[in-house]
Design a protein around this motif. Structure first.
Motif, short mmCIF file in Angstrom:
data_model
loop_
_atom_site.label_atom_id
_atom_site.label_comp_id
_atom_site.label_asym_id
_atom_site.label_seq_id
_atom_site.Cartn_x
_atom_site.Cartn_y
_atom_site.Cartn_z
N LEU A 113 0.83 -1.21 0.00
CA LEU A 113 0.00 0.00 0.00
C LEU A 113 0.86 1.25 0.00
N ARG A 114 1.92 1.24 0.76
CA ARG A 114 2.82 2.41 0.79
C ARG A 114 3.48 2.61 -0.57
N ALA A 115 3.86 1.52 -1.21
CA ALA A 115 4.49 1.61 -2.53
C ALA A 115 3.50 2.17 -3.56
N VAL A 116 2.27 1.71 -3.51
CA VAL A 116 1.23 2.20 -4.43
C VAL A 116 0.96 3.68 -4.17
N HIS A 117 0.86 4.06 -2.90
CA HIS A 117 0.60 5.46 -2.57
C HIS A 117 1.71 6.36 -3.07
N ALA A 118 2.96 5.93 -2.91
CA ALA A 118 4.10 6.76 -3.29
C ALA A 118 4.13 7.08 -4.77
N GLU A 119 3.63 6.16 -5.60
CA GLU A 119 3.74 6.37 -7.05
C GLU A 119 2.43 6.80 -7.71
N THR A 120 1.36 6.94 -6.94
CA THR A 120 0.05 7.27 -7.51
C THR A 120 -0.28 8.74 -7.29
N GLU A 121 -0.77 9.39 -8.33
CA GLU A 121 -1.22 10.78 -8.22
C GLU A 121 -2.72 10.84 -8.50
N LEU A 122 -3.41 11.67 -7.74
CA LEU A 122 -4.85 11.88 -7.91
C LEU A 122 -5.09 13.33 -8.29
N ALA A 147 -17.91 16.77 -13.08
CA ALA A 147 -16.55 16.73 -12.55
C ALA A 147 -15.79 15.63 -13.27
N LEU A 148 -14.49 15.77 -13.28
CA LEU A 148 -13.62 14.75 -13.84
C LEU A 148 -12.46 14.54 -12.89
N GLY A 149 -12.13 13.28 -12.64
CA GLY A 149 -10.97 12.97 -11.81
C GLY A 149 -10.25 11.77 -12.36
N LEU A 150 -9.03 11.57 -11.90
CA LEU A 150 -8.31 10.36 -12.25
C LEU A 150 -7.18 10.10 -11.27
N ALA A 151 -6.88 8.83 -11.12
CA ALA A 151 -5.67 8.39 -10.43
C ALA A 151 -4.76 7.80 -11.49
N ALA A 152 -3.48 8.14 -11.44
CA ALA A 152 -2.52 7.64 -12.42
C ALA A 152 -1.26 7.17 -11.72
N ALA A 153 -0.68 6.12 -12.25
CA ALA A 153 0.56 5.57 -11.71
C ALA A 153 1.34 4.95 -12.87
N PRO A 154 2.67 4.85 -12.74
CA PRO A 154 3.48 4.38 -13.87
C PRO A 154 3.57 2.87 -13.97
N GLY A 155 3.45 2.36 -15.18
CA GLY A 155 3.75 0.97 -15.48
C GLY A 155 2.87 -0.05 -14.79
N ALA A 156 3.44 -1.23 -14.59
CA ALA A 156 2.71 -2.33 -13.97
C ALA A 156 2.61 -2.11 -12.47
N TRP A 157 1.74 -2.90 -11.82
CA TRP A 157 1.65 -2.85 -10.36
C TRP A 157 2.99 -3.25 -9.76
#
Length: 287
Positions: free
Chosen positions: A146-155, A273-283
């Protein structure tokens, strides 16, 4: 499939994507129109939008109660439970979950995890938690994911009008009036350290704001970087299509899905409204 060592629960700040693991017990938020209260499970997005436009009473949102959390925590029926909450800096849900954890007698051992975010980005973390559970990992190992996902994800999100933020007291009358006069549309993100909203950009039109939002994603990750993208829309699903098309012109999209903004968040942002979460590459666990 390995027998899970723990169950996963979350709160109503989650937006669920069909292609992610998100069908977990939820401690629901509530929407209050004066003396009338709806849990988010009791009102559809369409009904909420209708009331936002016709009901003279502007709704407020309410965090899950400790009893709501206790019910969710007991639902998995596992000896251990990982409760992933909306950012404690944005909601009292985490505190309510902590009260529930202390009130449980003879129930599961509960570990609280503050996601530091909400909505689509929370969905990424819940997906990570469920995946970890299905693979037989421990709660401690899941929290590392979860910490790894949080670190690389932008909302990021943007809205057509500031009116609903003004009505809900989330923005001052003068700021809303000036924004409306200049037709300014904000692009908002969640600060990684503080877990609070911060302004990332502004645009002079809603379509311009969608463009500014997707440009923020490219600026953050670099053009050409493969992306996972979870899109959110209000009452105009085509807005999500527009954003994805813009991103796909600059990035390989390795996964994408879309869903409607849930009712409790719609209270604050309004119908469009429009939103998105984005993160790089594979999980992280698939690299």
């Amino acid at each position: 499939m390995t027998t899970p060592r723990f169950g996963v629960v979350t709160d109503g700040g989650l937006d669920v994507y069909p292609t992610l693991h998100g069908e977990v017990p939820v401690a629901p938020f509530a929407v209050n129109f004066g003396s009338t209260t709806y849990r988010v499970t009791e009102i559809t997005r369409e009904d909420l939008y209708r009331q936002l436009q016709t009901n003279p009473v502007h709704p407020t949102s309410a965090q899950p109660t400790p009893q709501d959390w206790m019910t969710a925590m007991q639902a998995p029926g596992t000896p251990e439970v990982l409760a992933v909450t909306t950012s404690a800096a944005l909601s009292g849900s985490h505190n309510s979950a902590d009260q529930a954890r202390q009130l449980l007698e003879g129930g599961p051992q509960v570990t609280l995890h503050d996601s530091g975010t909400l909505s689509a980005a929370l969905a990424f973390q819940v997906h990570a938690a469920v995946t970890a559970a299905q693979r037989g990992l421990s709660v401690a190992e899941a929290r590392e994911w979860l910490r790894a996902v949080h670190a690389e994800t932008e909302l990021y999100f943007t809205i057509e009008t500031l009116e609903y933020l003004r009505r809900g007291g989330r923005i001052g009358r003068v700021q809303a009036a000036v924004g409306g006069l200049l037709n300014l549309k904000p692009v908002v993100t969640v600060d990684k350290t503080a877990g609070t909203y911060t302004n990332a950009a502004r645009a002079r039109s809603y379509r311009g704001a969608i463009q500014a939002l997707t440009e923020q994603v490219t600026r953050r990750f670099g053009e050409g970087t493969p992306l996972r993208v979870g899109l959110l829309f209000g009452d105009h699903p085509e807005d999500a299509d527009t954003a994805l098309t813009q991103l796909a012109a600059r990035h390989p999209i390795v996964w994408s899905d879309r869903t409607g903004v849930n009712p409790v968040l719609s209270v604050h942002v309004g119908p469009r409204a429009l939103g998105l979460a984005a993160a790089p590459g594979a999980w992280p666990w698939d690299r």
